[in-house]
Structure formats: C-alpha cells, structure tokens
Design a protein around this motif. Structure first.
Motif, PDB file in Angstrom:
ATOM      1  N   ALA A 141       0.831  -1.274   0.036  1.00 46.76           N
ATOM      2  CA  ALA A 141      -0.098   0.078  -0.053  1.00 46.76           C
ATOM      3  C   ALA A 141       0.868   1.241  -0.078  1.00 46.76           C
ATOM      4  O   ALA A 141       0.666   2.435   0.342  1.00 46.76           O
ATOM      5  CB  ALA A 141      -0.896   0.051   1.120  1.00 46.76           C
ATOM      6  N   THR A 142       2.256   1.188  -0.642  1.00 47.89           N
ATOM      7  CA  THR A 142       3.021   1.935  -0.770  1.00 47.89           C
ATOM      8  C   THR A 142       3.811   1.894  -2.233  1.00 47.89           C
ATOM      9  O   THR A 142       3.580   1.090  -2.757  1.00 47.89           O
ATOM     10  CB  THR A 142       4.121   2.264   0.324  1.00 47.89           C
ATOM     11  N   ALA A 143       4.254   2.818  -2.577  1.00 43.90           N
ATOM     12  CA  ALA A 143       4.854   2.865  -4.104  1.00 43.90           C
ATOM     13  C   ALA A 143       6.048   3.715  -4.256  1.00 43.90           C
ATOM     14  O   ALA A 143       6.072   4.894  -3.266  1.00 43.90           O
ATOM     15  CB  ALA A 143       3.748   3.105  -5.007  1.00 43.90           C
ATOM     16  N   ALA A 144       6.971   3.411  -4.975  1.00 42.12           N
ATOM     17  CA  ALA A 144       8.210   4.474  -5.201  1.00 42.12           C
ATOM     18  C   ALA A 144       8.261   4.715  -6.748  1.00 42.12           C
ATOM     19  O   ALA A 144       7.741   3.916  -7.789  1.00 42.12           O
ATOM     20  CB  ALA A 144       9.319   3.927  -4.735  1.00 42.12           C
ATOM     21  N   PHE A 145       9.061   5.493  -7.103  1.00 42.61           N
ATOM     22  CA  PHE A 145       9.578   5.861  -8.464  1.00 42.61           C
ATOM     23  C   PHE A 145      10.962   5.590  -8.785  1.00 42.61           C
ATOM     24  O   PHE A 145      11.822   5.515  -7.934  1.00 42.61           O
ATOM     25  CB  PHE A 145       8.949   7.310  -8.990  1.00 42.61           C
ATOM     26  N   SER A 146      11.219   5.369  -9.976  1.00 43.99           N
ATOM     27  CA  SER A 146      12.565   5.062 -10.380  1.00 43.99           C
ATOM     28  C   SER A 146      13.509   6.369  -9.920  1.00 43.99           C
ATOM     29  O   SER A 146      12.775   7.622 -10.140  1.00 43.99           O
ATOM     30  CB  SER A 146      12.681   4.742 -12.000  1.00 43.99           C
ATOM     31  N   THR A 147      14.517   6.102  -9.847  1.00 39.66           N
ATOM     32  CA  THR A 147      15.701   7.521  -9.865  1.00 39.66           C
ATOM     33  C   THR A 147      16.936   7.056 -10.551  1.00 39.66           C
ATOM     34  O   THR A 147      17.514   5.921 -10.731  1.00 39.66           O
ATOM     35  CB  THR A 147      15.865   7.740  -8.166  1.00 39.66           C
ATOM     36  N   VAL A 148      17.605   8.144 -10.600  1.00 40.59           N
ATOM     37  CA  VAL A 148      19.320   8.222 -11.125  1.00 40.59           C
ATOM     38  C   VAL A 148      20.089   8.711 -10.001  1.00 40.59           C
ATOM     39  O   VAL A 148      19.809   9.619  -9.364  1.00 40.59           O
ATOM     40  CB  VAL A 148      19.253   8.881 -12.253  1.00 40.59           C
ATOM     41  N   SER A 149      21.006   7.562  -9.614  1.00 45.30           N
ATOM     42  CA  SER A 149      21.829   7.819  -8.498  1.00 45.30           C
ATOM     43  C   SER A 149      22.927   9.014  -8.834  1.00 45.30           C
ATOM     44  O   SER A 149      23.073   9.357  -9.913  1.00 45.30           O
ATOM     45  CB  SER A 149      22.434   6.678  -7.991  1.00 45.30           C
TER      46      SER A 149
END
Length: 193
Positions: A141-149
């Motif tokens: 019931a949570t979510a995240a987005f892609s990212t560039v380090s």
C-alpha cells in the motif's frame, strides 16, 4: 494479551503522483487499491484515520497548491471526523500538529500507507519510531518511482521501493502486507478505540 490503540495514517495520496513524466516509472500499481481496502476497513470498524497532504513550495512540482495535482486522489478525501495535516517537507511531523493529535488520541501504534516509499513515507516512519510509536508499514500500500543515483546508475521503482523497505525493516517498522495488517490491527482483539 497486549492491547494497543492504533490509527491509519495516509500520506500524500495526491493526483500529482500520476504524472510519471515528472517522477519516473512507478512500481506497485495496485497500491491505491490496497490503501482503499485499509481505509474502508478502518472506517467500517470506526477506528481512527489521519490524512497527510504535501504542499510543495516548488512551483514546478505537480504537488504545488496552484496545480490540479495538489488535490487528493478520488476516494481519499477525509471525512468530517478525520483530521488532515498539510506539510511542505518530507516528515508529516515537521511543521504540523500531528504529534499532538496522536497524543490527544492516546495512539501507540501507527499503520502507515501512502506515497512515496523512499521519501515522505520513509521519513515519517523514521520519525514516528524515534518518537516511540510502534509502526506498521504496509508494503503493498506504498509505492516508489525510479531514480538516477549520484553516479548515474538508474534504479527502477521496484528497486527503490525494496531498498527503502529494507532500511526500515525491524529497525523503524514492521513491514506487513495489506491482509496481514487487516488481520493484526482491524480484525483482532488487540485493537481498542
């Protein structure tokens, strides 16, 4: 049997997070479905529900108050007896009276859902644990987005989500799925009003 007073804390479920061109690729497309299951169960059981909404100070952000994306997603609007706290940083405790609200209600356990896992959810989980609350974070019931380090490596939304959860697991929160949370906090006798 230990009896605790708990609440559902819903963080930043706002229309602006539908703009993947701004945020990147997202994991867990069913997160909102699971959030609504928990919300409905808590309401049906007449258990406390608290809402948080992010008010970005960045005029380019979909979560800026001048943008349509600032609005809560359909179905997540607070009822009259459900407080909402407006924040402009990652933690729901900073610049709000959330802690006072929890103390007034004698809340000991916080069940947390919302967006996004590695930002406002994670920061709020950490602060809640540091304040001494028990925390149950609901991973589906949570979510995240892609990212560039910093080194140019790209991480998918799922990798970001899993990494954030692994850092919180057993140190700041117990990590449960929706069904486990329903059994533990809504359907069991551990929950008092």
């Amino acid at each position: 049997m230990l009896v605790e007073k708990a609440c559902l804390l819903i963080i930043d479920v706002q229309k602006g997070f539908e703009e993947e061109e701004f945020w990147g690729e997202r994991n867990n497309p069913n997160a909102e479905v699971n959030m609504l299951k928990l919300l409905d169960a808590f309401r049906t059981a007449k258990l406390p529900v608290i809402h948080v909404q992010h008010q970005s100070e960045n005029e380019q952000s979909p979560l800026h108050p001048t943008k349509l994306g600032y609005q809560l997603k359909t179905g997540f609007e607070p009822r009259e007896d459900e407080p909402i706290f407006i924040k402009n940083v990652n933690s729901a405790f900073i610049g709000t009276s959330l802690k006072d609200e929890l103390e007034q209600r004698s809340i000991q356990q916080i069940i947390i859902v919302g967006l996004t896992t590695n930002h406002c959810v994670s920061t709020t989980v950490r602060m809640a644990a540091n304040y001494g609350y028990g925390v149950s974070l609901i991973h589906d019931a949570t979510a995240a987005f892609s990212t560039v380090s910093y080194d140019g490596r790209k991480y998918s939304g799922q990798e970001v989500h899993d990494s954030a959860l692994s850092h919180l697991h057993n140190e700041f929160a117990e990590i449960l799925n929706t069904e486990e949370a329903l059994v533990k906090w809504v359907r069991s006798s551990r929950f008092i009003q």
